[in-house]
Design a protein around this motif. Structure first.
Motif, PDB file in Angstrom:
ATOM      1  N   UNK A 118     -19.272  31.838  63.417  1.00 31.57           N
ATOM      2  CA  UNK A 118     -20.123  30.726  63.816  1.00 31.57           C
ATOM      3  C   UNK A 118     -21.211  31.053  64.824  1.00 31.57           C
ATOM      4  N   UNK A 119     -21.375  32.317  65.192  1.00 31.85           N
ATOM      5  CA  UNK A 119     -22.373  32.655  66.199  1.00 31.85           C
ATOM      6  C   UNK A 119     -23.786  32.601  65.643  1.00 31.85           C
ATOM      7  N   UNK A 120     -24.718  32.292  66.542  1.00 29.12           N
ATOM      8  CA  UNK A 120     -26.144  32.486  66.285  1.00 29.12           C
ATOM      9  C   UNK A 120     -26.570  33.575  67.262  1.00 29.12           C
ATOM     10  N   UNK A 144     -19.356  36.028  60.101  1.00 30.02           N
ATOM     11  CA  UNK A 144     -19.037  35.762  61.505  1.00 30.02           C
ATOM     12  C   UNK A 144     -20.260  35.275  62.274  1.00 30.02           C
ATOM     13  N   UNK A 145     -21.385  35.142  61.588  1.00 28.93           N
ATOM     14  CA  UNK A 145     -22.586  34.634  62.246  1.00 28.93           C
ATOM     15  C   UNK A 145     -23.398  33.826  61.247  1.00 28.93           C
ATOM     16  N   UNK A 146     -24.071  32.823  61.777  1.00 27.24           N
ATOM     17  CA  UNK A 146     -24.922  31.989  60.932  1.00 27.24           C
ATOM     18  C   UNK A 146     -26.312  32.606  60.777  1.00 27.24           C
ATOM     19  N   UNK A 177     -25.090  37.139  57.985  1.00 27.43           N
ATOM     20  CA  UNK A 177     -25.933  36.091  58.560  1.00 27.43           C
ATOM     21  C   UNK A 177     -27.329  36.121  57.921  1.00 27.43           C
ATOM     22  N   UNK A 178     -28.109  35.130  58.239  1.00 26.24           N
ATOM     23  CA  UNK A 178     -29.484  35.049  57.760  1.00 26.24           C
ATOM     24  C   UNK A 178     -30.405  35.633  58.819  1.00 26.24           C
ATOM     25  N   UNK A 179     -31.233  36.635  58.490  1.00 23.82           N
ATOM     26  CA  UNK A 179     -32.128  37.221  59.491  1.00 23.82           C
ATOM     27  C   UNK A 179     -33.361  36.354  59.717  1.00 23.82           C
TER      28      UNK A 179
END
Length: 324
Positions: A118-120, A144-146, A177-179
């Motif tokens: 859930x991290x940004x 593990x990251x948005x 995650x999305x860059x």
């Protein structure tokens, strides 16, 4: 009366013998509590109570022996002295003057454990240490990251820009995650140019997303730019260095310079930086700084004293000097 006193002493001795026996069976012989209960013909709850009493009586003392290369006491002292959330100290003796490989390995291990979902994530572009860290970070098994968001403009010389783009893209890939990129230089010629570029809708969208950050990963720079930053075309010019030095600057985070106490330095250079603003950066809950080497001692001390980072990954020599 004398007989009653002797009987109490005998009872006490018997109890102490039982305490000692239970403690030795558990701690020295490695027997489990049910085995002890069966051997002594007492209940398991009583065994548990006796073990707790043995600790309270001082019969059992827990001593943690730190393995070589682990510096938990020093890490805890850094946390206490500077109010850090966490600290990681790594020995770099075997690496002579190049502290980047061991620092990067330690940072990768720390991030591998603390990225849980859930991290940004925000990451600064022009850090050789962070680039090496991300290269060592293992692929996560699940998302593990948005988002992974660039914190400073990433456009520069073609070769250096490849590094900056790869840094953001690879971390996003490893965390599923999305860059999010900043398609502009980190430093421009004038304040007017910067202000005009910040009005671009795409840049405004990135600026808005900086407020969503839950963790940022940054290097800690000294007044003299790193080779990567120098080659990027985004480095601090000699004239800017002289101005910053005159204002007392000792280091920077995301091209925001500060003095020896960590106080931001108000300079003309700061008005030409395209990147996350200082208040937004400092509002992020977890701010991880990775830096080491004697050249950066003053900058690292100022960064943690001024609250620019609240998690520090550094080398043993720097940690000892910070706690001296």
């Amino acid at each position: 009366m004398v007989q009653n006193a002797e009987r109490r002493r005998d009872t006490t001795k018997d109890h102490l013998r039982l305490l000692a026996r239970v403690a030795r069976m558990y701690h020295e012989q490695g027997m489990r509590q049910p085995e002890i209960a069966a051997t002594l013909n007492i209940s398991q709850p009583r065994v548990s109570r006796l073990l707790k009493e043995a600790v309270a009586q001082g019969m059992v003392r827990t001593v943690v022996t730190l393995p070589e290369g682990v510096h938990t006491e020093l890490e805890e002292e850094l946390q206490r002295r500077y109010g850090l959330r966490d600290a990681v100290v790594v020995d770099v003796e075997d690496y002579q003057d190049d502290v980047i490989p061991p620092l990067a390995s330690a940072a990768a291990a720390y991030l591998g454990v603390t990225f849980t979902g859930g991290d940004v994530i925000g990451i600064s572009s022009w850090s050789e240490t962070l680039l090496a860290t991300v290269e060592r970070l293992p692929q996560k098994n699940s998302q593990v990251a948005d988002r992974v968001i660039q914190l400073v403009g990433g456009v520069g010389s073609p070769e250096a820009q490849v590094h900056a783009t790869r840094l953001v893209a690879r971390l996003a890939n490893l965390t599923y995650a999305r860059p999010i990129f900043v398609p502009l230089p980190g430093v421009v010629a004038t304040t007017a140019i910067r202000d005009a570029l910040l009005e671009d809708p795409g840049v405004k969208d990135v600026q808005a997303q900086w407020h969503d950050l839950t963790v940022v990963l940054v290097g800690i720079g000294s007044l003299e730019p790193s080779p990567l930053l120098l080659s990027s075309g985004n480095a601090v010019s000699q004239a800017d260095q002289e101005e910053l030095r005159g204002l007392g600057a000792v280091g920077d985070v995301c091209l925001h310079f500060f003095d020896a106490t960590g106080k931001p330095v108000d300079s003309a250079f700061d008005q030409r930086v395209i990147g996350i603003d200082a208040p937004t950066f400092r509002a992020v809950e977890r701010r991880v700084g990775v830096a080491g080497g004697m050249r950066k001692l003053s900058a690292i001390r100022a960064a943690i004293e001024g609250g620019w980072v609240n998690v520090l990954v550094t080398d043993l020599t720097i940690a000892r000097l910070l706690c001296a």
